[in-house]
Design an enzyme around this catalytic site. Sequence first.
Site, PDB file in Angstrom:
ATOM      1  N   HIS A  98      82.439  29.484  45.810  1.00 27.80           N
ATOM      2  CA  HIS A  98      82.006  30.798  45.347  1.00 27.80           C
ATOM      3  C   HIS A  98      81.042  31.353  46.394  1.00 27.80           C
ATOM      4  O   HIS A  98      79.827  31.309  46.249  1.00 27.80           O
ATOM      5  CB  HIS A  98      81.349  30.710  43.971  1.00 27.80           C
ATOM      6  CG  HIS A  98      82.304  30.835  42.843  1.00 27.80           C
ATOM      7  ND1 HIS A  98      83.024  31.995  42.597  1.00 27.80           N
ATOM      8  CD2 HIS A  98      82.700  29.943  41.903  1.00 27.80           C
ATOM      9  CE1 HIS A  98      83.806  31.807  41.544  1.00 27.80           C
ATOM     10  NE2 HIS A  98      83.643  30.570  41.112  1.00 27.80           N
TER      11      HIS A  98
ATOM     12  N   HIS B 169      99.884  39.254  68.169  1.00 27.80           N
ATOM     13  CA  HIS B 169     100.743  38.142  68.580  1.00 27.80           C
ATOM     14  C   HIS B 169     101.946  38.678  69.357  1.00 27.80           C
ATOM     15  O   HIS B 169     102.638  39.591  68.909  1.00 27.80           O
ATOM     16  CB  HIS B 169     101.246  37.358  67.359  1.00 27.80           C
ATOM     17  CG  HIS B 169     100.148  36.666  66.617  1.00 27.80           C
ATOM     18  ND1 HIS B 169      99.643  35.450  67.006  1.00 27.80           N
ATOM     19  CD2 HIS B 169      99.444  37.030  65.527  1.00 27.80           C
ATOM     20  CE1 HIS B 169      98.679  35.087  66.183  1.00 27.80           C
ATOM     21  NE2 HIS B 169      98.539  36.026  65.268  1.00 27.80           N
TER      22      HIS B 169
ATOM     23  N   TYR C 123      92.926  49.227  48.324  1.00 32.17           N
ATOM     24  CA  TYR C 123      91.916  49.481  47.303  1.00 32.17           C
ATOM     25  C   TYR C 123      91.423  50.907  47.493  1.00 32.17           C
ATOM     26  O   TYR C 123      91.159  51.319  48.618  1.00 32.17           O
ATOM     27  CB  TYR C 123      90.706  48.554  47.451  1.00 32.17           C
ATOM     28  CG  TYR C 123      90.912  47.096  47.124  1.00 32.17           C
ATOM     29  CD1 TYR C 123      92.135  46.607  46.692  1.00 32.17           C
ATOM     30  CD2 TYR C 123      89.856  46.204  47.244  1.00 32.17           C
ATOM     31  CE1 TYR C 123      92.301  45.268  46.394  1.00 32.17           C
ATOM     32  CE2 TYR C 123      90.014  44.850  46.948  1.00 32.17           C
ATOM     33  CZ  TYR C 123      91.233  44.388  46.525  1.00 32.17           C
ATOM     34  OH  TYR C 123      91.407  43.063  46.231  1.00 32.17           O
TER      35      TYR C 123
ATOM     36  N   GLU D 171      68.567  32.243  41.821  1.00 28.85           N
ATOM     37  CA  GLU D 171      68.978  32.383  40.422  1.00 28.85           C
ATOM     38  C   GLU D 171      67.939  33.098  39.553  1.00 28.85           C
ATOM     39  O   GLU D 171      68.250  33.487  38.423  1.00 28.85           O
ATOM     40  CB  GLU D 171      69.274  31.000  39.837  1.00 28.85           C
ATOM     41  CG  GLU D 171      70.436  30.308  40.530  1.00 28.85           C
ATOM     42  CD  GLU D 171      70.590  28.846  40.124  1.00 28.85           C
ATOM     43  OE1 GLU D 171      71.739  28.356  40.135  1.00 28.85           O
ATOM     44  OE2 GLU D 171      69.578  28.200  39.801  1.00 28.85           O
TER      45      GLU D 171
END
Length: 435
Positions: free
Chosen positions: A132, A279, A337, A413
Site C-alpha cells: 500500500h 522500442h 480518467y 497515523e
Amino acid sequence: MKSKLTLFLFSFFAIATFAQTSALKQKISQKTDVIEQKVIDWRRDFHQNPELGNHEFRTAEIIAKHLKSLGIEVTTSVAKTGVIGILKGGKPGPAVAIRADMDGLPVIERTPLPFASKVKTQFNGQEVGTMHACGHDSHMAILMGVAEVLSSMKKDLKGTVKFIFQPAEEGPPFGEEGGAELMVKEGVLENPKVNVVFGLHINSQTEVGKITYRPGGTMAAVNDMKITVKGLQAHGAYPWSSIDPIVVSAQIINALQTIVSRNLNVTENAGVVTIGSIHGGLRSNIIPEEVVMMGTVRNLSKEDEEMFISRIKTIVTKTAEAAGATAEVKIPFSVRYPVSYNDPSLTAKMLPTLQAVAGKENVLLKAAVTGAEDFSFFQEKVPGLFIFLGGMPKGQDPLKAPSHHTPDFFIDESGFTLGVKALAGLTVDFMEGVK
C-alpha cells in the site's frame, strides 16, 4: 403581527437546526476519539496484507463484515470486488456518498515498520512485491471509522449515507474493466440516487493535521497513448535506402513538447505530454521497419484535453508523412480518467466544515496537480469534493519525505482522526443544509 410571528418561527427553527448540528458535531468528535486505535489497527492490517486491483478479496471481506456489524445494508462484488454500504438515517434528506479506494501497488516495501508488507503476488504475468504505497489502506480504515461514527447516530441523520469501497483505483489488470468507471456503469450512484460525493486522499508530503483543497480542476485528466511509426528497413550502412522510423520518432518526441510550450495557455492550466517507452530495432547495424512508443497525456480542463489529443494526432501523422513514413496514434490506448473537478459552489459551501474540524489556519488552498484520480468518474455524474489529508510527520521537510508509489512511502497515523471527523462532518453538514 404576522410578519413578526413568521420571523420568530424562522429564527426558532434556525437556532434549533444549529443546536442539532452542533450536537451531532460533538458526538462525531467524541466517538472518533474513542475509536482512534481501531482505525489505526484496521490500517495496519490492510497495510500488512495488500491486494492488487480487482483482487481485493480478503480486504472486501473485512470491510463487509464490519459494515454488517454496524447494521448497515451491504452489497459485495460490485465492480469485481467493491463493497457498498447503505445507512438510512432516521429522517428524510439527501443521499450522500463517501468513497475510499482499496487496492495496493506492485511495489516492494522497504520501510522498517513492524507491519510492513511481505506479500508477493502475480501482476501481468510476473511475480511482484505488493504494498500500500499510496495510502489506500488509510482511506479504507478512515471510512470504516466514519461508518462506525455515523451509524451510532443513525436516528439523527437527515438522509442516507452510501459508503463506497472501490477496487482498482490504480487501474485494473490489462484487458479487464474496473475501478470507479465500472462502478458508475453498474449503477453505484443510483438506488438511492446520490446527491453529492465526498472523498479524500492522504498525502505523505503534507504535514499531519492539515487539509488541502482546490475548487475546480484539482487533479488532471489522463490519457495513455500508443504511437506506431512505420518506415522502410535497410542496412545501417546505407541509411539512404531506408525510411528511418527511429529518426522520425525522435522528431515526433521533440515536436510533441511544443504543444505545452506553444499551444497551451500556461497562465491558466498545466499540461504534460510524456513519452515513457520507446522500442524499435534489434541490432546496431539494422535500421528497423517499425518503432512503438507509449506515453501519457495530462490536462486540467476538458477543453485542453481535446486540444492536446487533436494536436498530438496532427503532429504524429504529419511529421511521419513529411519523412515518407506512416504513423498511427491510439489515444486513449487503454486508460482515460476525466479531470477531478471539485464543484466550486459545493467547495465554497463545505469549506467552513473543514475549517471547523481542522482549524482555519490548517485548511489550505493548494495548486492543481498533474497526477490523476478515478474519483473523477463520480464527479462527472454528481457534484463532488475531493480533499487531501496531511500524513507527513510534523517538522519533516516535504521535499525529503518519501513520495507516493515508492518503497519508502510512510504515513503518520496520528492524522487519521482528522480524516474521520472531516468526512463525517461534511456528510452531516450537507444533510443539515448548513451554509
